[in-house]
Design a protein around this motif. Structure first.
Motif, PDB file in Angstrom:
ATOM      1  N   VAL A  56       1.122  -1.600   0.182  1.00 27.28           N
ATOM      2  CA  VAL A  56       0.057   0.131   0.376  1.00 27.28           C
ATOM      3  C   VAL A  56       0.836   1.796   0.187  1.00 27.28           C
ATOM      4  O   VAL A  56       1.580   1.136   0.962  1.00 27.28           O
ATOM      5  CB  VAL A  56      -1.167   0.130   1.388  1.00 27.28           C
ATOM      6  N   PRO A  57       1.065   2.176  -1.018  1.00 27.29           N
ATOM      7  CA  PRO A  57       1.838   3.381  -1.364  1.00 27.29           C
ATOM      8  C   PRO A  57       1.665   3.909   0.210  1.00 27.29           C
ATOM      9  O   PRO A  57       0.012   4.053   0.713  1.00 27.29           O
ATOM     10  CB  PRO A  57       1.046   3.739  -2.310  1.00 27.29           C
ATOM     11  N   GLY A  58       2.161   4.803   0.863  1.00 26.62           N
ATOM     12  CA  GLY A  58       2.697   5.162   1.779  1.00 26.62           C
ATOM     13  C   GLY A  58       2.387   4.624   3.572  1.00 26.62           C
ATOM     14  O   GLY A  58       2.178   5.169   4.375  1.00 26.62           O
ATOM     15  N   PHE A  59       2.066   3.549   3.102  1.00 26.47           N
ATOM     16  CA  PHE A  59       2.398   2.830   4.090  1.00 26.47           C
ATOM     17  C   PHE A  59       3.396   2.201   4.841  1.00 26.47           C
ATOM     18  O   PHE A  59       3.902   1.054   4.342  1.00 26.47           O
ATOM     19  CB  PHE A  59       1.204   1.898   4.451  1.00 26.47           C
ATOM     20  N   THR A  60       4.328   2.575   6.147  1.00 24.39           N
ATOM     21  CA  THR A  60       4.916   1.520   7.051  1.00 24.39           C
ATOM     22  C   THR A  60       5.316   1.095   7.641  1.00 24.39           C
ATOM     23  O   THR A  60       4.851   1.389   9.063  1.00 24.39           O
ATOM     24  CB  THR A  60       6.280   2.974   7.038  1.00 24.39           C
ATOM     25  N   MET A  61       5.506  -0.431   7.734  1.00 25.47           N
ATOM     26  CA  MET A  61       5.339  -1.534   9.287  1.00 25.47           C
ATOM     27  C   MET A  61       6.276  -0.805  10.138  1.00 25.47           C
ATOM     28  O   MET A  61       7.181  -0.169   9.370  1.00 25.47           O
ATOM     29  CB  MET A  61       5.377  -2.675   8.590  1.00 25.47           C
ATOM     30  N   LEU A  62       5.856  -1.629  11.648  1.00 30.06           N
ATOM     31  CA  LEU A  62       6.446  -1.030  12.201  1.00 30.06           C
ATOM     32  C   LEU A  62       6.926  -2.268  12.673  1.00 30.06           C
ATOM     33  O   LEU A  62       6.454  -3.065  13.244  1.00 30.06           O
ATOM     34  CB  LEU A  62       5.524   0.323  13.271  1.00 30.06           C
ATOM     35  N   ASP A  63       7.834  -2.139  13.196  1.00 35.17           N
ATOM     36  CA  ASP A  63       8.495  -3.653  13.314  1.00 35.17           C
ATOM     37  C   ASP A  63       8.583  -4.716  14.696  1.00 35.17           C
ATOM     38  O   ASP A  63       8.045  -5.417  15.113  1.00 35.17           O
ATOM     39  CB  ASP A  63       9.597  -3.873  12.570  1.00 35.17           C
ATOM     40  N   THR A  64       8.344  -3.183  15.688  1.00 36.25           N
ATOM     41  CA  THR A  64       8.267  -3.581  17.538  1.00 36.25           C
ATOM     42  C   THR A  64       6.998  -3.534  17.721  1.00 36.25           C
ATOM     43  O   THR A  64       5.999  -4.082  18.779  1.00 36.25           O
ATOM     44  CB  THR A  64       9.467  -2.472  18.091  1.00 36.25           C
TER      45      THR A  64
END
Length: 252
Positions: A56-64
């Motif tokens: 999804v453009p604009g979405f950045t996952m948070l690993d923690t």
């Protein structure tokens, strides 16, 4: 003392000895088991690993950030930040780094409503969605546009509310025909009966393999409809290519 009395006393003493011996054995075994379990480290519950199955453009996952099953019906694939159009209030205003999550309906029925909460540096954050079909996922932006600065700790992810369908109609093809197009929905009453109350059509936008936004848009046709009548509702958020009509609500 008679022979019979001596014999009875002997039997009684024998059973007392046997009972005491059994007690000692059970106590010893229990003590050994207790310290064995205490000293033997128990396996920890495996934590879910965040996963973003969609691009999804604009979405950045948070690993923690926390994720995983919330109950038997809802599972959070991951949390992250979203930059783009904020759709949850219908404004489509551009936002930057707003908290968002991807939640999946793992049940067998459409969910009419869900409310998920978490804590971000001790402050409550809220993710609200509606109209999520079975085996589908939705990207939900934080209701109050909470921005994530990259350092705040996120914890205590939980489902606070969940509602199954009550007053909605999933199978409406015998009552109405829909003729949607970009920016508009046309509705025709083919039921053979008149409807006196308002009629509503509910839809969501679908792109990149999931629904975008917890919001479910509503096209309302006020004043009911006579048999054979057609009405039109202007819907700026409806796209023939990206929108999906989910259900309707109406009464005789």
């Amino acid at each position: 003392m008679s022979y019979q009395s001596k014999r009875n006393n002997a039997k009684r003493d024998t059973w007392i000895v046997i009972g005491f011996a059994v007690f000692v054995l059970l106590f010893t075994a229990g003590t050994v088991l207790f310290f064995s379990l205490k000293n033997d480290p128990q396996p920890e519950i495996e934590k879910a690993v965040p996963e973003m199955p969609y691009e999804v453009p604009g979405f950045t996952m948070l690993d923690t950030a926390p994720c995983g099953d919330l109950n038997k019906t809802l599972s959070v694939s991951c949390m992250g930040t979203f930059s783009g159009a904020f759709v949850e209030d219908g404004s489509d205003e551009q936002v930057q780094n707003v908290l968002a999550l991807v939640v999946r309906n793992t049940g067998e029925e459409l969910l009419e409503y869900g409310l998920i909460t978490a804590e971000c540096d001790g402050e409550a954050v809220t993710f609200e969605f509606s109209g999520l079909p079975a085996a589908c996922s939705v990207l939900v932006m934080e209701k109050n546009r909470t921005v994530y600065d990259g350092s705040a700790e996120i914890a205590d992810l939980s489902c606070e509310q969940m509602a199954m369908p009550v007053d909605i109609v999933l199978d409406f093809e015998n009552d109405f025909s829909l003729y949607p197009s970009d920016g508009v929905i046309n509705l025709e009453n083919i039921s053979g009966s008149d409807f006196e109350s308002d009629i509503s059509v509910y839809y969501k936008n679908f792109e990149y393999g999931l629904f975008l936004g917890g919001i479910t848009y509503r096209a309302r046709f006020s004043g009911g409809m006579e048999d054979g009548q057609m009405k039109q509702s202007i819907q700026p958020h409806y796209s023939l290519e990206k929108s999906a009509i989910l259900y309707m609500s109406y009464g005789q």
